[in-house]
Scaffold this active site. Structure first.
Site, PDB file in Angstrom:
ATOM      1  N   LYS A 192       8.976  -8.197   9.365  1.00 15.04           N
ATOM      2  CA  LYS A 192       9.544  -7.876   7.844  1.00 15.04           C
ATOM      3  C   LYS A 192       8.723  -6.585   7.531  1.00 15.04           C
ATOM      4  O   LYS A 192       7.413  -6.279   7.234  1.00 15.04           O
ATOM      5  CB  LYS A 192       8.876  -8.812   6.815  1.00 15.04           C
ATOM      6  CG  LYS A 192       9.661  -8.568   5.456  1.00 15.04           C
ATOM      7  CD  LYS A 192       9.058  -9.022   4.215  1.00 15.04           C
ATOM      8  CE  LYS A 192       7.785  -8.174   3.649  1.00 15.04           C
ATOM      9  NZ  LYS A 192       8.543  -6.632   3.072  1.00 15.04           N
ATOM     10  N   GLY A 245      -1.774  -4.243   6.164  1.00 16.97           N
ATOM     11  CA  GLY A 245      -1.414  -3.898   4.707  1.00 16.97           C
ATOM     12  C   GLY A 245      -2.590  -4.048   3.883  1.00 16.97           C
ATOM     13  O   GLY A 245      -3.724  -3.902   4.576  1.00 16.97           O
ATOM     14  N   SER A 246      -2.320  -4.056   2.628  1.00 15.33           N
ATOM     15  CA  SER A 246      -3.842  -4.240   1.930  1.00 15.33           C
ATOM     16  C   SER A 246      -4.536  -5.235   2.003  1.00 15.33           C
ATOM     17  O   SER A 246      -4.261  -6.476   2.479  1.00 15.33           O
ATOM     18  CB  SER A 246      -3.221  -4.082   0.409  1.00 15.33           C
ATOM     19  OG  SER A 246      -2.500  -5.154   0.019  1.00 15.33           O
ATOM     20  N   THR A 247      -5.800  -5.211   1.767  1.00 10.41           N
ATOM     21  CA  THR A 247      -6.787  -6.380   1.797  1.00 10.41           C
ATOM     22  C   THR A 247      -6.348  -7.596   0.662  1.00 10.41           C
ATOM     23  O   THR A 247      -6.255  -8.890   1.086  1.00 10.41           O
ATOM     24  CB  THR A 247      -8.099  -6.021   1.274  1.00 10.41           C
ATOM     25  OG1 THR A 247      -8.597  -5.076   2.356  1.00 10.41           O
ATOM     26  CG2 THR A 247      -9.036  -6.950   1.288  1.00 10.41           C
ATOM     27  N   GLY A 250      -3.439  -9.469   2.490  1.00 14.75           N
ATOM     28  CA  GLY A 250      -4.163 -10.135   3.589  1.00 14.75           C
ATOM     29  C   GLY A 250      -4.672 -11.410   3.177  1.00 14.75           C
ATOM     30  O   GLY A 250      -4.381 -12.390   3.932  1.00 14.75           O
ATOM     31  N   GLU A 268      -5.072  -6.580   9.675  1.00 11.56           N
ATOM     32  CA  GLU A 268      -5.398  -5.242   9.669  1.00 11.56           C
ATOM     33  C   GLU A 268      -5.234  -4.715   8.203  1.00 11.56           C
ATOM     34  O   GLU A 268      -4.198  -4.487   7.658  1.00 11.56           O
ATOM     35  CB  GLU A 268      -4.500  -4.292  10.795  1.00 11.56           C
ATOM     36  CG  GLU A 268      -4.571  -5.026  12.039  1.00 11.56           C
ATOM     37  CD  GLU A 268      -5.608  -4.412  12.841  1.00 11.56           C
ATOM     38  OE1 GLU A 268      -6.787  -3.617  12.302  1.00 11.56           O
ATOM     39  OE2 GLU A 268      -5.917  -4.701  14.006  1.00 11.56           O
ATOM     40  N   GLU A 402      -9.756   1.673  -2.524  1.00  8.15           N
ATOM     41  CA  GLU A 402      -8.841   2.209  -1.630  1.00  8.15           C
ATOM     42  C   GLU A 402      -7.683   2.908  -2.341  1.00  8.15           C
ATOM     43  O   GLU A 402      -7.106   2.239  -3.122  1.00  8.15           O
ATOM     44  CB  GLU A 402      -8.306   1.571  -0.592  1.00  8.15           C
ATOM     45  CG  GLU A 402      -7.494   2.216   0.472  1.00  8.15           C
ATOM     46  CD  GLU A 402      -6.991   1.294   1.347  1.00  8.15           C
ATOM     47  OE1 GLU A 402      -6.338   0.182   0.986  1.00  8.15           O
ATOM     48  OE2 GLU A 402      -6.906   1.479   2.837  1.00  8.15           O
TER      49      GLU A 402
HETATM   50  P1  NAD Z   1       0.899  -4.108   1.176  1.00  9.48           P
HETATM   51  O1  NAD Z   1      -0.359  -5.148   1.422  1.00  9.48           O
HETATM   52  O2  NAD Z   1       1.214  -3.827  -0.348  1.00  9.48           O
HETATM   53  O3  NAD Z   1       2.328  -4.427   2.067  1.00  9.48           O
HETATM   54  C1  NAD Z   1       2.103  -4.630   3.084  1.00  9.48           C
HETATM   55  C2  NAD Z   1       3.260  -5.604   3.627  1.00  9.48           C
HETATM   56  O4  NAD Z   1       3.090  -6.881   2.905  1.00  9.48           O
HETATM   57  C3  NAD Z   1       4.427  -5.216   3.265  1.00  9.48           C
HETATM   58  O5  NAD Z   1       5.596  -5.635   4.017  1.00  9.48           O
HETATM   59  C4  NAD Z   1       4.708  -6.141   1.874  1.00  9.48           C
HETATM   60  O6  NAD Z   1       6.214  -6.268   1.730  1.00  9.48           O
HETATM   61  C5  NAD Z   1       4.188  -7.493   2.372  1.00  9.48           C
HETATM   62  N1  NAD Z   1       3.643  -7.929   0.961  1.00  9.48           N
HETATM   63  C6  NAD Z   1       3.487  -7.504  -0.073  1.00  9.48           C
HETATM   64  N2  NAD Z   1       2.894  -8.321  -1.161  1.00  9.48           N
HETATM   65  C7  NAD Z   1       3.156  -9.557  -0.541  1.00  9.48           C
HETATM   66  C8  NAD Z   1       3.073 -10.933  -1.011  1.00  9.48           C
HETATM   67  N3  NAD Z   1       2.650 -11.547  -2.111  1.00  9.48           N
HETATM   68  N4  NAD Z   1       3.278 -11.999   0.258  1.00  9.48           N
HETATM   69  C9  NAD Z   1       3.782 -11.750   1.373  1.00  9.48           C
HETATM   70  N5  NAD Z   1       3.856 -10.324   1.784  1.00  9.48           N
HETATM   71  C10 NAD Z   1       3.576  -9.324   1.024  1.00  9.48           C
HETATM   72  O7  NAD Z   1       0.576  -2.719   1.732  1.00  9.48           O
HETATM   73  P2  NAD Z   1       1.188  -1.309   1.621  1.00  9.48           P
HETATM   74  O8  NAD Z   1       1.132  -0.698   0.187  1.00  9.48           O
HETATM   75  O9  NAD Z   1       2.414  -1.376   2.399  1.00  9.48           O
HETATM   76  O10 NAD Z   1       0.331  -0.576   2.766  1.00  9.48           O
HETATM   77  C11 NAD Z   1      -0.659   0.058   2.591  1.00  9.48           C
HETATM   78  C12 NAD Z   1      -2.189  -0.792   2.835  1.00  9.48           C
HETATM   79  O11 NAD Z   1      -1.716  -1.004   4.274  1.00  9.48           O
HETATM   80  C13 NAD Z   1      -3.471  -0.165   2.594  1.00  9.48           C
HETATM   81  O12 NAD Z   1      -4.300  -0.750   2.276  1.00  9.48           O
HETATM   82  C14 NAD Z   1      -3.592   0.166   4.185  1.00  9.48           C
HETATM   83  O13 NAD Z   1      -5.145   0.455   4.306  1.00  9.48           O
HETATM   84  C15 NAD Z   1      -3.189  -0.769   4.971  1.00  9.48           C
HETATM   85  N6  NAD Z   1      -3.262  -0.375   6.259  1.00  9.48           N
HETATM   86  C16 NAD Z   1      -4.018  -0.789   7.141  1.00  9.48           C
HETATM   87  C17 NAD Z   1      -3.870  -0.461   8.730  1.00  9.48           C
HETATM   88  C18 NAD Z   1      -4.818  -1.071   9.742  1.00  9.48           C
HETATM   89  O14 NAD Z   1      -4.600  -1.125  10.874  1.00  9.48           O
HETATM   90  N7  NAD Z   1      -6.291  -1.613   8.970  1.00  9.48           N
HETATM   91  C19 NAD Z   1      -2.893   0.263   9.110  1.00  9.48           C
HETATM   92  C20 NAD Z   1      -2.009   0.839   7.962  1.00  9.48           C
HETATM   93  C21 NAD Z   1      -2.177   0.433   6.760  1.00  9.48           C
END
Ligand code: NAD
Length: 499
Positions: A192, A245-247, A250, A268, A402
């Site tokens: 996804k 994605g975001s904490t 996660g 991550e 962040e």
């Molecule tokens: P996000 O957490 O909003 O979204 C990440 C993914 O999760 C997307 O595909 C999104 O559609 C999905 N998602 C969102 N809400 C969800 C829910 N309620 N249930 C299931 N899935 C859901 O993050 P973002 O805004 O896309 O990306 C930015 C974040 O990613 C930042 O916090 C950044 O630090 C992190 N990031 C971490 C790494 C790493 O390797 N540690 C690398 C790149 C980005």
């Protein structure tokens, strides 16, 4: 990839692009069962790129069933490693052959400079697929040192159906960090992409099919997190989730696993990485250059961004002067212009979030030393100036949370102990750097900084051979290196009795 193209040439190619906009399930493009679509708005000028299939739980069911069927059929999961290697090597080759197209899709979709997409994102993504392809027939299983009346075989098996949920800041690269080891080890994947950046993932799935990946081994379900993402997290027939994605999100995946089938989860997540500059730093010019790029690269939308500059009090002003000079060379421009070093924020929401944090910084008493405003408004796109705050309190919101944008928070300290204490004082633990000529100080800091990555006298050194991931609420499990394969395999112990 072709020789460097001009802005006009990239714009002409953008106009002629044929977007893949449907879901990719069981080897073909299909609309969402509901018939719904969502718009992909270009961060470059706010215009409509295309409408993309909006998958929800029912599409996820179909994709997971396709992945399960493919896994059970065994054409991929039980294939000889050398066959999987051949297909993945072909995929890497196709990615390079279509490199300009993938780079253009990435830039149009999420706003990063085309020079970065062509020089970094696409080649690194292809290299990642190639590296795992080459690795897979060189990894051996074990025979345990048991007593002589038995043979204990310790083998690794693919986990099964893996859901990969990825963010928008490096859409193709994060996807490949997941797909490389997951596919090489024989799993079937439902991917996804983030709703802000689905375009390269859809084209990649098509290329994978062309490379010979059997139907159902890689499925892509574009859609929103709350629907498609949650459905994957809660699915009873998904064996593992690999998430970047975001904490905050996660943590949802941990809950989803507990509420469903105890699928394995690797995360991550976010970061608030300290960039520590000691007064005895050997090369202040280099440190200032790295500190500037460490926060402004990719518009600051980098999980490891050095968003907290911890600089020792006596050198602070001199250091910020140097940093400001570098920042002046990293101003936002049209991402399709090869000369542009900083592009657009991914969407209006993210731009507003960043601008809101800039206001919070001022409210908390920090001083704007550089930037601080929206720019290039006439373009219709979403651009923010590189921004440097001085006099930031370690407890201020811009020092703790962040922002995920081009905003640097400068904090001063005196002595290594204070630097380490402040450095560790966030919920995150992804990356950290220390600049000093004193090797004892450097190694002491490296041991005591609670983060998955530490750079000494550098920033952002990276290589596919080295694991990548965080401590604390930056997550667990590692991408890259052979260690990443651990997330996508499970150990089996087989006993053979010798009579
Ligand atoms: P996000 O957490 O909003 O979204 C990440 C993914 O999760 C997307 O595909 C999104 O559609 C999905 N998602 C969102 N809400 C969800 C829910 N309620 N249930 C299931 N899935 C859901 O993050 P973002 O805004 O896309 O990306 C930015 C974040 O990613 C930042 O916090 C950044 O630090 C992190 N990031 C971490 C790494 C790493 O390797 N540690 C690398 C790149 C980005």
């Amino acid at each position: 990839m072709a020789a460097a193209l001009s802005l006009d040439q990239w714009e002409a190619r953008a106009k002629a692009l044929d977007y893949r906009h449907l879901a990719f399930i069981d080897g073909r493009f299909v609309p969402a069962l509901s018939g719904k679509t969502f718009p992909r708005i270009s961060p470059i000028d706010g215009g409509l790129l295309t409408q993309v299939a909006e998958c929800d739980a029912s599409d996820v069911d179909v994709a997971v069933a396709a992945a399960r069927k493919a896994f059970e059929a065994g054409a991929w999961s039980r294939a000889a490693p050398k066959l999987r290697k051949k297909v993945l090597l072909k995929l890497a080759e196709l990615m390079r052959r279509h490199g300009d197209e993938l780079a253009l899709l990435e830039t149009l979709d999420m706003g990063k400079p085309i020079g970065d997409s062509t020089a970094v994102d696409v080649p690194s993504s292809a290299n990642t697929i190639q590296w795992y392809a080459e690795a897979i027939d060189k990894v051996y299983d074990e025979i345990a040192p048991t007593a002589p009346n038995a043979l204990g075989l310790v083998t690794r098996e693919p986990i099964g159906v893996v859901a990969a949920v990825v963010p928008w800041n490096f859409p193709l690269l994060m996807t490949c960090w997941k797909l490389g080891p997951a596919l090489a080890t024989g799993n079937c994947v439902v991917l996804k992409p983030a709703e802000q950046s689905p375009l390269t993932a859809l084209r990649l799935a098509e290329l994978a099919s062309e490379a010979g990946l059997p139907d159902g081994v890689l499925n892509v379900v574009p859609g929103f997190g709350e629907t498609a993402g949650a459905a994957l997290g809660l699915h009873m027939d998904v064996d593992a989730v690999t998430f970047t994605g975001s904490t905050q999100v996660g943590k949802f995946f941990l809950e989803y696993a507990g509420r469903s089938n105890m699928k394995t989860v690797s995360l991550e997540c976010g970061g608030k990485s300290p960039h520590i500059v000691m007064a005895d730093c050997g090369d202040l010019d280099l440190a200032a250059t790295k500190a500037a790029w460490g926060i402004f690269y990719n518009q600051g939308e980098v999980c490891t961004a050095g968003s907290r500059l911890l600089v020792e009090e006596p050198i602070k002003d001199a250091f910020l002067d140097k940093l400001a000079k570098v920042a002046a060379t990293i101003q936002p421009g049209n991402p399709l212009d090869p000369a542009t070093k900083m592009g657009a924020m991914v969407d209006q929401k993210q731009m507003e979030r960043v601008l809101d944090y800039i206001e919070k910084g001022k409210d908390d008493g920090a001083v704007v030393r550089l930037g601080g405003k929206r720019t290039r408004q006439a373009s219709g796109g979403f651009y923010v100036e590189p921004t440097v705050f001085d006099k930031v309190s370690p407890k201020a919101r811009i020092a703790q949370e962040e922002i995920f944008g081009p905003v640097l928070s400068t904090i001063t300290f005196n002595g290594l102990e204070e630097a380490i204490r402040i450095g560790n004082d966030t919920i995150y633990g992804l990356a950290a750097a220390i600049w000093t000529k004193d090797i004892d100080q450097a190694l002491k800091a490296a041991r005591r900084l609670r983060s998955g990555l530490v750079w000494i006298n550098g920033w952002d050194e990276d290589d596919i051979t080295v694991p990548f991931g965080g401590f604390k609420q930056s997550g667990f499990g590692r991408d890259r290196s052979l260690h990443a394969m651990e997330k996508y395999t499970q150990l089996k112990s087989t006993w053979i009795t010798i009579r």
